[in-house]
Write a protein that holds these residues in place. Structure first.
Motif, mmCIF file in Angstrom:
data_model
loop_
_atom_site.group_PDB
_atom_site.id
_atom_site.type_symbol
_atom_site.label_atom_id
_atom_site.label_comp_id
_atom_site.label_asym_id
_atom_site.label_seq_id
_atom_site.Cartn_x
_atom_site.Cartn_y
_atom_site.Cartn_z
ATOM 1 N N ASP A 158 55.541 -72.298 2.634
ATOM 2 C CA ASP A 158 54.215 -72.904 2.570
ATOM 3 C C ASP A 158 53.089 -71.909 2.846
ATOM 4 O O ASP A 158 51.921 -72.268 2.857
ATOM 5 C CB ASP A 158 54.126 -74.063 3.558
ATOM 6 N N VAL A 159 53.424 -70.642 3.045
ATOM 7 C CA VAL A 159 52.447 -69.615 3.384
ATOM 8 C C VAL A 159 51.952 -68.948 2.103
ATOM 9 O O VAL A 159 52.738 -68.581 1.240
ATOM 10 C CB VAL A 159 53.089 -68.568 4.336
ATOM 11 N N LYS A 160 50.627 -68.783 2.022
ATOM 12 C CA LYS A 160 50.029 -68.142 0.837
ATOM 13 C C LYS A 160 50.471 -66.690 0.720
ATOM 14 O O LYS A 160 50.660 -66.007 1.720
ATOM 15 C CB LYS A 160 48.504 -68.150 0.940
ATOM 16 N N VAL A 161 50.582 -66.222 -0.509
ATOM 17 C CA VAL A 161 50.836 -64.806 -0.779
ATOM 18 C C VAL A 161 49.470 -64.145 -0.908
ATOM 19 O O VAL A 161 48.618 -64.603 -1.674
ATOM 20 C CB VAL A 161 51.660 -64.618 -2.070
ATOM 21 N N ARG A 162 49.246 -63.091 -0.110
ATOM 22 C CA ARG A 162 47.942 -62.428 -0.079
ATOM 23 C C ARG A 162 48.115 -60.919 -0.051
ATOM 24 O O ARG A 162 49.156 -60.417 0.358
ATOM 25 C CB ARG A 162 47.157 -62.824 1.184
ATOM 26 N N ASP A 163 47.084 -60.211 -0.421
ATOM 27 C CA ASP A 163 47.030 -58.762 -0.319
ATOM 28 C C ASP A 163 46.556 -58.417 1.090
ATOM 29 O O ASP A 163 45.464 -58.832 1.498
ATOM 30 C CB ASP A 163 46.060 -58.228 -1.374
ATOM 31 N N GLY A 164 47.350 -57.667 1.836
ATOM 32 C CA GLY A 164 47.042 -57.347 3.221
ATOM 33 C C GLY A 164 45.713 -56.634 3.405
ATOM 34 O O GLY A 164 44.976 -56.903 4.362
ATOM 35 N N ASP A 165 45.357 -55.726 2.487
ATOM 36 C CA ASP A 165 44.083 -55.012 2.600
ATOM 37 C C ASP A 165 42.900 -55.967 2.437
ATOM 38 O O ASP A 165 41.879 -55.832 3.116
ATOM 39 C CB ASP A 165 44.001 -53.882 1.574
ATOM 40 N N VAL A 166 43.044 -56.939 1.558
ATOM 41 C CA VAL A 166 41.985 -57.932 1.353
ATOM 42 C C VAL A 166 41.841 -58.790 2.602
ATOM 43 O O VAL A 166 40.724 -59.055 3.068
ATOM 44 C CB VAL A 166 42.274 -58.798 0.102
ATOM 45 N N VAL A 167 42.959 -59.210 3.174
ATOM 46 C CA VAL A 167 42.928 -60.034 4.383
ATOM 47 C C VAL A 167 42.278 -59.268 5.535
ATOM 48 O O VAL A 167 41.438 -59.804 6.260
ATOM 49 C CB VAL A 167 44.341 -60.527 4.768
ATOM 50 N N LYS A 168 42.638 -57.990 5.705
ATOM 51 C CA LYS A 168 42.016 -57.163 6.746
ATOM 52 C C LYS A 168 40.504 -57.099 6.560
ATOM 53 O O LYS A 168 39.741 -57.257 7.516
ATOM 54 C CB LYS A 168 42.596 -55.745 6.734
ATOM 55 N N ALA A 169 40.062 -56.882 5.336
ATOM 56 C CA ALA A 169 38.626 -56.797 5.059
ATOM 57 C C ALA A 169 37.929 -58.126 5.366
ATOM 58 O O ALA A 169 36.825 -58.143 5.925
ATOM 59 C CB ALA A 169 38.393 -56.395 3.601
#
Length: 143
Positions: free
Chosen positions: A4-15
């Motif tokens: 149920d967890v979204k797939v995300r780009d870690g660099d985008v999430v950090k920003a």
């Protein structure tokens, strides 16, 4: 289960977490020194270690400001966060022996959470007063 967890780009999430931190600092409008740390990626403790689930965390603090100004900054957060799409989920004291004022809020989309504590040197002795802030993202799976 991380299904149920979204797939995300870690660099985008950090920003995004760093941007949320910047907005919180702006709301505080506290004149002092700010620690210069960037967001970091950590494993999401809510999931098994085998699962590749992470969150971005950005801990920072503001110091070298009068405690009275820090208290006003906490009041500004209480007033402004709900107006900007955050829900305050705790407004009281933490579990430390000093019972430091603590404010915890979540963004309405549950994308971010913030934990803000006012550490008053009058209760801690030698350590200088500061406001300690931790902004973190929701858990995500890496792309």
């Amino acid at each position: 289960m991380a299904a149920d967890v979204k797939v995300r780009d870690g660099d985008v999430v950090k920003a995004e977490v760093e941007q949320a931190s910047s907005r919180i600092l702006e709301i505080m409008a506290l004149k002092g020194k700010v620690t210069d740390t960037g967001a970091m990626i950590t494993r999401c403790a809510d999931y098994d270690q085998e699962e590749e689930v992470y969150r971005a965390r950005h801990p920072w603090s503001v110091y070298q400001a009068p405690v009275a100004d820090m208290q006003k900054a906490m009041d500004r957060l209480r007033d402004e966060l709900p107006k900007r799409g955050w829900k305050i989920v705790k407004d009281g004291v933490d579990n430390s022996p000093a019972k430091s004022p603590q404010l915890v809020a979540q963004s309405k989309e549950d994308e971010f959470a913030v934990d803000v504590r006012l550490l008053d040197e009058r209760k801690y002795g030698d350590d200088p007063s500061l406001i300690e802030v931790t902004v973190e993202s929701a858990c995500y799976r890496a792309k």
